[in-house]
Design a protein around this motif. Structure first.
Motif, mmCIF file in Angstrom:
data_model
loop_
_atom_site.group_PDB
_atom_site.id
_atom_site.type_symbol
_atom_site.label_atom_id
_atom_site.label_comp_id
_atom_site.label_asym_id
_atom_site.label_seq_id
_atom_site.Cartn_x
_atom_site.Cartn_y
_atom_site.Cartn_z
ATOM 1 N N TRP A 65 44.151 -4.119 49.181
ATOM 2 C CA TRP A 65 43.162 -5.023 49.756
ATOM 3 C C TRP A 65 43.394 -5.291 51.243
ATOM 4 N N ARG A 66 44.343 -4.566 51.833
ATOM 5 C CA ARG A 66 44.651 -4.665 53.261
ATOM 6 C C ARG A 66 44.989 -6.094 53.695
ATOM 7 N N ILE A 67 45.804 -6.734 52.892
ATOM 8 C CA ILE A 67 46.287 -8.077 53.215
ATOM 9 C C ILE A 67 47.683 -7.927 53.796
ATOM 10 N N LYS A 68 47.900 -8.505 54.962
ATOM 11 C CA LYS A 68 49.214 -8.420 55.596
ATOM 12 C C LYS A 68 50.027 -9.663 55.261
ATOM 13 N N ILE A 69 51.247 -9.451 54.821
ATOM 14 C CA ILE A 69 52.164 -10.531 54.510
ATOM 15 C C ILE A 69 53.248 -10.534 55.588
ATOM 16 N N ASN A 70 53.497 -11.703 56.151
ATOM 17 C CA ASN A 70 54.534 -11.829 57.154
ATOM 18 C C ASN A 70 55.866 -12.078 56.450
ATOM 19 N N GLU A 71 56.707 -11.054 56.428
ATOM 20 C CA GLU A 71 57.999 -11.169 55.745
ATOM 21 C C GLU A 71 58.913 -12.174 56.426
ATOM 22 N N ASN A 72 58.700 -12.402 57.719
ATOM 23 C CA ASN A 72 59.543 -13.354 58.448
ATOM 24 C C ASN A 72 59.275 -14.797 58.042
ATOM 25 N N LYS A 73 58.091 -15.079 57.519
ATOM 26 C CA LYS A 73 57.756 -16.436 57.083
ATOM 27 C C LYS A 73 57.944 -16.632 55.582
ATOM 28 N N SER A 74 58.292 -15.583 54.879
ATOM 29 C CA SER A 74 58.478 -15.662 53.433
ATOM 30 C C SER A 74 59.913 -16.056 53.111
ATOM 31 N N VAL A 75 60.073 -16.896 52.106
ATOM 32 C CA VAL A 75 61.399 -17.309 51.648
ATOM 33 C C VAL A 75 61.446 -17.229 50.121
ATOM 34 N N HIS A 76 62.651 -17.155 49.596
ATOM 35 C CA HIS A 76 62.779 -17.233 48.143
ATOM 36 C C HIS A 76 63.927 -18.163 47.788
ATOM 37 N N THR A 77 63.743 -18.849 46.669
ATOM 38 C CA THR A 77 64.726 -19.803 46.170
ATOM 39 C C THR A 77 64.992 -19.499 44.710
ATOM 40 N N ILE A 78 66.243 -19.526 44.337
ATOM 41 C CA ILE A 78 66.617 -19.357 42.936
ATOM 42 C C ILE A 78 66.855 -20.745 42.364
ATOM 43 N N PHE A 79 66.028 -21.141 41.398
ATOM 44 C CA PHE A 79 66.186 -22.430 40.732
ATOM 45 C C PHE A 79 67.055 -22.204 39.498
ATOM 46 N N ALA A 80 68.320 -22.581 39.601
ATOM 47 C CA ALA A 80 69.241 -22.353 38.485
ATOM 48 C C ALA A 80 70.316 -23.428 38.482
ATOM 49 N N PHE A 81 70.675 -23.891 37.299
ATOM 50 C CA PHE A 81 71.747 -24.861 37.163
ATOM 51 C C PHE A 81 73.099 -24.171 37.076
ATOM 52 N N ARG A 82 73.111 -22.984 36.531
ATOM 53 C CA ARG A 82 74.374 -22.261 36.430
ATOM 54 C C ARG A 82 74.558 -21.371 37.655
ATOM 55 N N HIS A 83 75.796 -21.197 37.989
ATOM 56 C CA HIS A 83 76.114 -20.382 39.152
ATOM 57 C C HIS A 83 76.204 -18.926 38.718
ATOM 58 N N GLY A 84 75.512 -18.094 39.433
ATOM 59 C CA GLY A 84 75.545 -16.670 39.148
ATOM 60 C C GLY A 84 75.229 -15.896 40.405
ATOM 61 N N GLN A 85 75.490 -14.635 40.374
ATOM 62 C CA GLN A 85 75.223 -13.787 41.524
ATOM 63 C C GLN A 85 73.840 -13.179 41.366
ATOM 64 N N PHE A 86 72.902 -13.628 42.186
ATOM 65 C CA PHE A 86 71.547 -13.103 42.173
ATOM 66 C C PHE A 86 71.383 -12.168 43.364
ATOM 67 N N THR A 87 70.726 -11.060 43.134
ATOM 68 C CA THR A 87 70.492 -10.127 44.230
ATOM 69 C C THR A 87 69.359 -10.642 45.102
ATOM 70 N N SER A 88 69.303 -10.167 46.320
ATOM 71 C CA SER A 88 68.261 -10.625 47.242
ATOM 72 C C SER A 88 66.936 -9.959 46.899
ATOM 73 N N ALA A 89 65.856 -10.626 47.262
ATOM 74 C CA ALA A 89 64.519 -10.106 47.023
ATOM 75 C C ALA A 89 64.043 -9.348 48.252
ATOM 76 N N HIS A 90 63.201 -8.350 48.028
ATOM 77 C CA HIS A 90 62.668 -7.533 49.114
ATOM 78 C C HIS A 90 61.155 -7.467 49.002
ATOM 79 N N LEU A 91 60.507 -7.494 50.147
ATOM 80 C CA LEU A 91 59.064 -7.323 50.223
ATOM 81 C C LEU A 91 58.795 -6.355 51.358
ATOM 82 N N ASN A 92 58.105 -5.273 51.047
ATOM 83 C CA ASN A 92 57.816 -4.236 52.033
ATOM 84 C C ASN A 92 59.123 -3.657 52.588
ATOM 85 N N LYS A 93 60.096 -3.486 51.702
ATOM 86 C CA LYS A 93 61.413 -2.931 52.018
ATOM 87 C C LYS A 93 62.201 -3.770 53.021
#
Length: 95
Positions: free
Chosen positions: A30-58
């Motif tokens: 649909w030719r929608i541009k996403i600004n990766e610099n303004k995107s953030v991600h949060t892991i909502f978890a009570f237990r501590h674990g190793q989560f890998t990072s998320a990627h958008l447009n590599k």
């Protein structure tokens, strides 16, 4: 906002990354541009674990503990403490 639950952090990260890839395909069609610099991600978890990072447009998406969405402040433990604190600070500045 993308939501996924699983007992294993690796499976959760894989599910989330698959959803990111599907969304990127949709945005490309649909030719929608996403600004990766303004995107953030949060892991909502009570237990501590190793989560890998998320990627958008590599590109890696910034991981934060506090995310703002629709004027609400979400803390990584899903409580209202940070939202109420920041709201009180805003009100003190205005009055």
């Amino acid at each position: 906002m993308i939501y996924s639950t699983h007992g294993d952090p690796d499976v959760t990260s894989t599910i989330l990354q698959n959803h990111h890839n599907i969304l990127f395909l949709f945005y490309s069609i649909w030719r929608i541009k996403i600004n990766e610099n303004k995107s953030v991600h949060t892991i909502f978890a009570f237990r501590h674990g190793q989560f890998t990072s998320a990627h958008l447009n590599k590109e890696s998406i910034l991981k934060v503990e506090i995310a703002k969405y629709l004027r609400l402040t979400f803390y990584k433990y899903l409580n209202w403490k940070k939202h109420i604190h920041l709201s009180k600070l805003k009100l003190n500045i205005q009055f």
